[in-house]
Write a protein that holds these residues in place. Sequence first.
Motif, PDB file in Angstrom:
ATOM      1  N   UNK A   1       0.839  -1.210   0.000  1.00 60.92           N
ATOM      2  CA  UNK A   1       0.000   0.000   0.000  1.00 60.92           C
ATOM      3  C   UNK A   1       0.871   1.255   0.000  1.00 60.92           C
ATOM      4  N   UNK A   4       0.475   7.456   2.376  1.00 56.86           N
ATOM      5  CA  UNK A   4      -0.214   8.692   2.023  1.00 56.86           C
ATOM      6  C   UNK A   4       0.625   9.861   2.500  1.00 56.86           C
ATOM      7  N   UNK A   9      -5.086  15.064   0.712  1.00 53.80           N
ATOM      8  CA  UNK A   9      -6.302  15.042   1.510  1.00 53.80           C
ATOM      9  C   UNK A   9      -6.740  13.599   1.749  1.00 53.80           C
ATOM     10  N   UNK A  10      -7.524  13.377   2.814  1.00 51.08           N
ATOM     11  CA  UNK A  10      -7.895  11.998   3.140  1.00 51.08           C
ATOM     12  C   UNK A  10      -8.768  11.378   2.057  1.00 51.08           C
ATOM     13  N   UNK A  11      -8.696  10.052   1.984  1.00 46.58           N
ATOM     14  CA  UNK A  11      -9.544   9.348   1.027  1.00 46.58           C
ATOM     15  C   UNK A  11     -11.004   9.465   1.444  1.00 46.58           C
TER      16      UNK A  11
ATOM     17  N   UNK C  30     -14.719  15.484   2.642  1.00 43.28           N
ATOM     18  CA  UNK C  30     -14.040  14.810   1.523  1.00 43.28           C
ATOM     19  C   UNK C  30     -14.893  13.697   0.921  1.00 43.28           C
ATOM     20  N   UNK C  56     -14.554   8.329  -8.245  1.00 41.72           N
ATOM     21  CA  UNK C  56     -13.658   9.180  -7.459  1.00 41.72           C
ATOM     22  C   UNK C  56     -12.282   9.125  -8.086  1.00 41.72           C
ATOM     23  N   UNK C 141     -12.646   3.333   2.941  1.00 41.04           N
ATOM     24  CA  UNK C 141     -11.899   4.423   2.322  1.00 41.04           C
ATOM     25  C   UNK C 141     -11.653   4.050   0.863  1.00 41.04           C
ATOM     26  N   UNK C 142     -11.894   4.997  -0.043  1.00 44.20           N
ATOM     27  CA  UNK C 142     -11.873   4.668  -1.463  1.00 44.20           C
ATOM     28  C   UNK C 142     -10.562   5.129  -2.104  1.00 44.20           C
TER      29      UNK C 142
END
Lengths: 134, 128, 280
Positions: A1, A4, A9-11, C30, C56, C141-142
Amino acid sequence: MMPTSPAKRPRPLSPNIQIYRPQLTSVLSIANRISGVVLSLGAVVLVIWLLAAAAGPEAYAVVQGALASWLGQVVLFGCTFAFFLHLCGGIRHLVWDMGYGYELSLIYASGWAVVAGSVALTVLAWIASLLLGD
Amino acid sequence: MDRQHMRSPLARAMGLGSAKKGVEHWWAERVLAVALIPLTLWFVASIIAQTGSDHATFITWLRMPVTTIMMVLLLVALFHHTALGPQVVIEDYRHAGSKFAALVIMRLTCFGLATAGIIAVLHIAFGG
Amino acid sequence: MMIIRSSDQVPRTTLLKRFPVPRNLGVGPESRIGRGKTWPALAGAVRVKAFEIYRYDPDSDDNPRLDTFEVDLDDCGPMVLDALIWIKNKVDPTLTFRRSCREGICGSCAMTMDGTNWLACTRFISDMAAPATVYPLANMRIIKDLVPDLTHVFAQYAMIEPWLQTRTPEPERERPQSPEERSRLDGYYECILCFCCTSGCPSHWWNGDRFLGPAALLQAYRWLADSRDEATGERLDILEDPFRLYRCHTILNCTRTCPKGLNPGKAIAEIKKMVLERRT
């Protein structure tokens, strides 16, 4: 993964309750919870009623009058339905907790039985109450 | 937030570790539920039978030993069950520090109401 | 063994398509979903079905949006996955989703279709509402479009230590197990880790950081039920917790939605029975 980076910005979170279909499983679960909360409030009324009875005929008459009023009857009816819903739903949960009734067909059959049973018992209780009250 | 992000996914999932507890709460809630089936059904049936009765009739009924015993048992089981159930509801939906305040208030309220109800029943049963 | 006869186990007729809550209830800035664009059917298409699909793009600053694609059913296979592949090939190559086996065994294409979780490869387009709605797995979370970040739910899976644990020195040959003992794993070992159940569990929505969720708990029971395993007590220690296990309120959305016909709800009940049994 991929890590980040803090600047990013957050997912986004995909929607849950906003789009997930209400079905017998989740609707009866939340109904059991709401009826439980309603009965908690009903338990407060029960204590007030007992305290009034202990205080004497005047206080008891005031509480009885409030319960006999239009609003009081609606509250009592709501509590009756909440009670039978929570009772039937609770028995269904106890059977599950013993490890039975998990086939999907039985989950649906018992779910509809809870709906029908709680409505029928509420109606029966109020018919009995009205017959005896007169 | 940044520090949270540096933890491994497994560390975040593990959190503060297992409480190695929880079955007592779950078991007590179910035992009380079983007890409440006959107690509440007796109560609802009695209330229906008592519809429209005046204070004197109600007091006479409540003074019968069976009624007093059943009523006290009902109050104990009811408020114990009521302390356990809403605890889970609060834990489900409240996550901030307000959770602890809500839990304390809820539990103390249940203790207070149970005590008040039992004292009222005993006062009627043994009072002059 | 479960043979998939239709693309769902019970009829999906309900009074309400969704709970009567605002579309963006309690949603972080968001995650708010905006209106996307419509991709009309190509000229000459006769049988057309509209698909509303969650989009997205992590490389833009835009919020998620709902795009509408009109799919030519005469040019497309029968499953929702076929429609997604058709859109990707014929309309918008940037549409992103996971898929592999296209026959319900890999668990990659799990998503929320018409409000319930299932595998896109085993749901018939003909079973979908008009317009059909396709979202990524709920409450994840995408990363992009229909691709959810499964890091956390896989970490929860790792927590239950999903491997055989023994103390007895390794035998020269296999570890014996009677046919009866082996049969106790039926209904649990078949899990494909698509996380349809965990994503559909309201308790996991509100407390997913601490509640393990149905998928991890079903797997936990698969190892508790294994007669060869020698770590039953340690496994129950990991699980016995007001949140990890007892946040399950037997809602049973999990059993309702499992595309393999498995029963996470029953598995969790068996775990609770085991925890009680060792205490009484």
